[in-house]
Write a protein that holds these residues in place. Structure first.
Motif, PDB file in Angstrom:
ATOM      1  N   ASP A   1      20.817  12.469 -27.387  1.00 55.15           N
ATOM      2  CA  ASP A   1      21.564  13.713 -27.564  1.00 55.15           C
ATOM      3  C   ASP A   1      21.876  14.358 -26.219  1.00 55.15           C
ATOM      4  O   ASP A   1      22.984  14.867 -25.996  1.00 55.15           O
ATOM      5  CB  ASP A   1      20.781  14.688 -28.443  1.00 55.15           C
ATOM      6  CG  ASP A   1      20.805  14.296 -29.911  1.00 55.15           C
ATOM      7  OD1 ASP A   1      21.507  13.334 -30.264  1.00 55.15           O
ATOM      8  OD2 ASP A   1      20.119  14.962 -30.717  1.00 55.15           O
ATOM      9  N   ARG A   2      20.904  14.343 -25.305  1.00 52.92           N
ATOM     10  CA  ARG A   2      21.159  14.877 -23.964  1.00 52.92           C
ATOM     11  C   ARG A   2      22.265  14.082 -23.273  1.00 52.92           C
ATOM     12  O   ARG A   2      23.159  14.646 -22.634  1.00 52.92           O
ATOM     13  CB  ARG A   2      19.880  14.811 -23.117  1.00 52.92           C
ATOM     14  CG  ARG A   2      18.714  15.620 -23.654  1.00 52.92           C
ATOM     15  CD  ARG A   2      17.481  15.442 -22.767  1.00 52.92           C
ATOM     16  NE  ARG A   2      16.272  15.990 -23.387  1.00 52.92           N
ATOM     17  CZ  ARG A   2      15.071  15.991 -22.819  1.00 52.92           C
ATOM     18  NH1 ARG A   2      14.915  15.452 -21.610  1.00 52.92           N
ATOM     19  NH2 ARG A   2      14.032  16.508 -23.451  1.00 52.92           N
ATOM     20  N   ALA A   3      22.190  12.753 -23.399  1.00 51.49           N
ATOM     21  CA  ALA A   3      23.199  11.896 -22.760  1.00 51.49           C
ATOM     22  C   ALA A   3      24.583  12.134 -23.343  1.00 51.49           C
ATOM     23  O   ALA A   3      25.596  12.040 -22.631  1.00 51.49           O
ATOM     24  CB  ALA A   3      22.806  10.425 -22.910  1.00 51.49           C
ATOM     25  N   THR A   4      24.648  12.467 -24.630  1.00 50.50           N
ATOM     26  CA  THR A   4      25.938  12.764 -25.260  1.00 50.50           C
ATOM     27  C   THR A   4      26.541  14.027 -24.659  1.00 50.50           C
ATOM     28  O   THR A   4      27.747  14.093 -24.392  1.00 50.50           O
ATOM     29  CB  THR A   4      25.773  12.922 -26.785  1.00 50.50           C
ATOM     30  OG1 THR A   4      25.135  11.756 -27.307  1.00 50.50           O
ATOM     31  CG2 THR A   4      27.114  13.097 -27.472  1.00 50.50           C
ATOM     32  N   VAL A   5      25.714  15.045 -24.438  1.00 51.12           N
ATOM     33  CA  VAL A   5      26.185  16.281 -23.804  1.00 51.12           C
ATOM     34  C   VAL A   5      26.661  15.989 -22.378  1.00 51.12           C
ATOM     35  O   VAL A   5      27.710  16.481 -21.938  1.00 51.12           O
ATOM     36  CB  VAL A   5      25.071  17.342 -23.790  1.00 51.12           C
ATOM     37  CG1 VAL A   5      25.505  18.579 -23.004  1.00 51.12           C
ATOM     38  CG2 VAL A   5      24.680  17.735 -25.206  1.00 51.12           C
ATOM     39  N   SER A   6      25.911  15.173 -21.652  1.00 49.40           N
ATOM     40  CA  SER A   6      26.296  14.822 -20.281  1.00 49.40           C
ATOM     41  C   SER A   6      27.578  13.998 -20.261  1.00 49.40           C
ATOM     42  O   SER A   6      28.420  14.155 -19.368  1.00 49.40           O
ATOM     43  CB  SER A   6      25.163  14.050 -19.603  1.00 49.40           C
ATOM     44  OG  SER A   6      24.009  14.841 -19.469  1.00 49.40           O
ATOM     45  N   ASN A   7      27.730  13.105 -21.238  1.00 42.37           N
ATOM     46  CA  ASN A   7      28.935  12.272 -21.323  1.00 42.37           C
ATOM     47  C   ASN A   7      30.184  13.128 -21.477  1.00 42.37           C
ATOM     48  O   ASN A   7      31.256  12.790 -20.973  1.00 42.37           O
ATOM     49  CB  ASN A   7      28.793  11.317 -22.509  1.00 42.37           C
ATOM     50  CG  ASN A   7      29.870  10.247 -22.536  1.00 42.37           C
ATOM     51  OD1 ASN A   7      31.044  10.540 -22.639  1.00 42.37           O
ATOM     52  ND2 ASN A   7      29.450   9.001 -22.469  1.00 42.37           N
ATOM     53  N   MET A   8      30.057  14.273 -22.147  1.00 39.22           N
ATOM     54  CA  MET A   8      31.195  15.155 -22.416  1.00 39.22           C
ATOM     55  C   MET A   8      31.583  15.977 -21.196  1.00 39.22           C
ATOM     56  O   MET A   8      32.555  16.733 -21.229  1.00 39.22           O
ATOM     57  CB  MET A   8      30.828  16.090 -23.576  1.00 39.22           C
ATOM     58  CG  MET A   8      31.998  16.737 -24.279  1.00 39.22           C
ATOM     59  SD  MET A   8      32.923  15.557 -25.280  1.00 39.22           S
ATOM     60  CE  MET A   8      33.850  16.670 -26.342  1.00 39.22           C
ATOM     61  N   CYS A   9      30.879  15.805 -20.089  1.00 37.99           N
ATOM     62  CA  CYS A   9      31.094  16.612 -18.892  1.00 37.99           C
ATOM     63  C   CYS A   9      32.564  16.693 -18.452  1.00 37.99           C
ATOM     64  O   CYS A   9      33.041  17.777 -18.116  1.00 37.99           O
ATOM     65  CB  CYS A   9      30.219  16.081 -17.764  1.00 37.99           C
ATOM     66  SG  CYS A   9      30.245  17.073 -16.263  1.00 37.99           S
ATOM     67  N   PRO A  10      33.327  15.597 -18.429  1.00 35.04           N
ATOM     68  CA  PRO A  10      34.734  15.721 -18.025  1.00 35.04           C
ATOM     69  C   PRO A  10      35.534  16.666 -18.916  1.00 35.04           C
ATOM     70  O   PRO A  10      36.513  17.269 -18.472  1.00 35.04           O
ATOM     71  CB  PRO A  10      35.262  14.276 -18.139  1.00 35.04           C
ATOM     72  CG  PRO A  10      34.051  13.431 -17.998  1.00 35.04           C
ATOM     73  CD  PRO A  10      32.941  14.191 -18.665  1.00 35.04           C
ATOM     74  N   GLU A  11      35.118  16.793 -20.187  1.00 34.47           N
ATOM     75  CA  GLU A  11      35.851  17.660 -21.098  1.00 34.47           C
ATOM     76  C   GLU A  11      35.544  19.134 -20.840  1.00 34.47           C
ATOM     77  O   GLU A  11      36.401  19.984 -21.036  1.00 34.47           O
ATOM     78  CB  GLU A  11      35.532  17.307 -22.552  1.00 34.47           C
ATOM     79  CG  GLU A  11      36.351  16.161 -23.108  1.00 34.47           C
ATOM     80  CD  GLU A  11      36.077  14.845 -22.392  1.00 34.47           C
ATOM     81  OE1 GLU A  11      34.893  14.489 -22.228  1.00 34.47           O
ATOM     82  OE2 GLU A  11      37.047  14.184 -21.982  1.00 34.47           O
ATOM     83  N   TYR A  12      34.312  19.447 -20.419  1.00 33.91           N
ATOM     84  CA  TYR A  12      34.096  20.862 -20.057  1.00 33.91           C
ATOM     85  C   TYR A  12      34.369  21.109 -18.582  1.00 33.91           C
ATOM     86  O   TYR A  12      34.354  22.244 -18.128  1.00 33.91           O
ATOM     87  CB  TYR A  12      32.737  21.405 -20.508  1.00 33.91           C
ATOM     88  CG  TYR A  12      31.482  20.607 -20.248  1.00 33.91           C
ATOM     89  CD1 TYR A  12      30.850  20.642 -19.023  1.00 33.91           C
ATOM     90  CD2 TYR A  12      30.886  19.883 -21.276  1.00 33.91           C
ATOM     91  CE1 TYR A  12      29.664  19.953 -18.806  1.00 33.91           C
ATOM     92  CE2 TYR A  12      29.693  19.195 -21.068  1.00 33.91           C
ATOM     93  CZ  TYR A  12      29.089  19.228 -19.844  1.00 33.91           C
ATOM     94  OH  TYR A  12      27.907  18.555 -19.623  1.00 33.91           O
ATOM     95  N   GLY A  13      34.630  20.056 -17.815  1.00 31.57           N
ATOM     96  CA  GLY A  13      35.238  20.209 -16.498  1.00 31.57           C
ATOM     97  C   GLY A  13      34.306  20.259 -15.316  1.00 31.57           C
ATOM     98  O   GLY A  13      34.760  20.380 -14.175  1.00 31.57           O
TER      99      GLY A  13
END
Length: 460
Positions: free
Chosen positions: A294-306
């Motif tokens: 779950d943590r890695a999923t949040v980190s993976n989304m990093c380009p989307e939150y910029g």
């Protein structure tokens, strides 16, 4: 040149003495209050401290970052030397092409071409070449893989040559998984030991979602090919000293709320405060309630939150994951012993560290959601989908809607069209943010199974 700071200490791991460049020792010498710095900044500081040679990385570089000011970071560049480079087959092949070209040039000049080698390890994962020609059948994977090898025969032969020709250039063959998942489950070591010196595993990658590795407590982000090649050849990657936004996670996710719901909420929240070019670091009691996937999923989304990175410090869940994914016990012990010695182990709580800005997110308040209609930050709670979708149909495109007139919204499908506005469809999951999380993938499989059981069929 010798290192300019006398901060080397040693630890014992598996009966062996290993030295390291001690951040607590740097603090004890009065250079700064290192223990108040965000964990991600301390990891960059260790890299500067260890590589300080007075030329490429100067004493002043170390002092500048050690005195990082949360409220107003200095407008200076950090010459960051990562431990390794990760590439995928589309953006990584030019790295190998340039290495081959340099070897050819050395040979033409009468030299020994084998002197050309990457100075840090490079792992290239072949995952971007596959296309879906077959689907919905038991042998779809086998057929798609066979066609993939036929289409990419020449390129794959070149990559295989590269792996055999260069000692520090490794290739993960096709059909082994997504680059970010392979990096998380297999490539990342947490702590590296080279020539008897231990230091944090860090990296740059030739894919924007390289940040998924931040979920394992590893600092790394996506860069362009030129920066990746510079790192491969031992040169620093330069970044401006970042602001660090701390995200205080509290509570725990309710039953039925998935990692996707979590990342959509995080993305929406961070988009609103504009974190572009900044580091994001997660802390608080809520982090300890999240699994590492779950943590890695949040980190993976990093380009989307910029942000540049979306970092989770290492803790007991990190250690558990390393064991779960088959890392040797010596590696696991090394990670825990080293990080504890450096004061880098454990999830910080509110007030422990200094951040440029702190954002609060209560995990228990997160609701099942969907994203859209076009952007991941346009999150809609499932309970509000019917109302919101009706509004979006008529809302202007400039405001995130579809801009349809009342007449267009009421238009019936013609003989060639089987779907209309509001039709529900299930498509293939292609986002690496979703496919990198086992629980979300299992949930999607259960959803598809139940849909078939209730009579949903693909139209002829």
């Amino acid at each position: 040149m010798p290192n300019l700071f006398n901060t080397q200490q040693s630890i014992e791991v598996d009966g062996e003495q290993i030295s390291y460049y001690s951040l607590p020792t740097l603090e004890s010498e009065g250079i700064s209050t290192v223990s108040r710095l965000p964990v991600s900044i301390r990891i960059l500081l260790e890299a500067l401290l260890r590589n300080c040679d007075g030329q490429i990385i100067t004493e002043q570089d170390v002092i500048n970052l050690a005195n990082w000011n949360a409220s107003q970071p200095q407008v200076t560049e950090i010459p960051f030397k990562p431990a390794r480079v990760v590439a995928q087959d589309f953006t990584g092949v030019p790295l190998l092409v340039d290495l081959a070209a340099m070897r050819s040039a050395v040979q033409e000049l009468g030299g020994d071409p084998t002197i050309i080698e990457p100075l840090i390890p490079v792992d290239l994962v072949v995952d971007h070449s596959i296309q879906v020609d077959y689907y919905g059948t038991a042998n779809a994977l086998e057929n798609n893989t066979r066609i993939e090898f036929e289409r990419n025969k020449e390129r794959y032969e070149f990559l295989k040559w590269g792996q055999e020709a260069f000692e520090k250039f490794k290739v993960i063959p096709p059909s082994n998984g997504i680059v970010h998942q392979v990096n998380l489950e297999y490539l990342a070591q947490g702590v590296v030991v080279e020539d008897g010196v231990a230091y944090p595993d860090t990296l740059v990658g030739t894919d924007s979602h390289t940040t998924m590795i931040n979920g394992l407590g590893v600092v790394g982000w996506g860069v362009g090919g030129i920066e990746a090649e510079a790192a491969m050849l031992g040169q620093p990657v330069y970044i401006l000293t970042p602001e660090v936004v701390g995200v205080n996670l509290t509570g725990s996710l309710q039953e039925g709320v998935t990692a996707t719901d979590l990342v959509l909420t995080v993305t929406q929240t961070l988009r609103e405060i504009q974190v572009v070019g900044k580091f994001v670091e997660f802390f608080g009691s809520g982090v300890e309630e999240l699994s590492l996937p779950d943590r890695a999923t949040v980190s993976n989304m990093c380009p989307e939150y910029g942000a540049t990175i979306g970092f989770f410090p290492a803790d007991v869940e990190t250690i558990r994951y390393l064991r779960l994914t088959g890392r040797p016990e010596s590696t696991v012990e090394r990670v825990e012993t080293y990080l504890k010695a450096q004061g880098l182990f454990g999830i910080p709580q509110a007030g422990d560290l200094d951040y440029t800005q702190v954002v609060e997110i209560d995990l228990s308040s997160i609701q099942p959601s969907i994203a859209g209609p076009r952007r991941p930050q346009d999150r809609i709670s499932l309970s509000n989908v019917k109302t919101r979708f009706g509004q979006l149909l008529g809302q202007s495109v400039a405001d995130g809607g579809f801009g349809l007139s009342p007449e267009q919204r009421q238009q019936e499908p013609d003989g060639q069209t089987r779907i209309n506005h509001g039709s529900v469809v299930i498509a293939a999951i292609t986002s690496c943010t979703n496919t990198s999380n086992p629980s979300v993938m299992i949930a999607s499989g259960i959803l598809a199974k139940k849909a078939v059981e209730r009579g949903l069929r693909v139209p002829d």
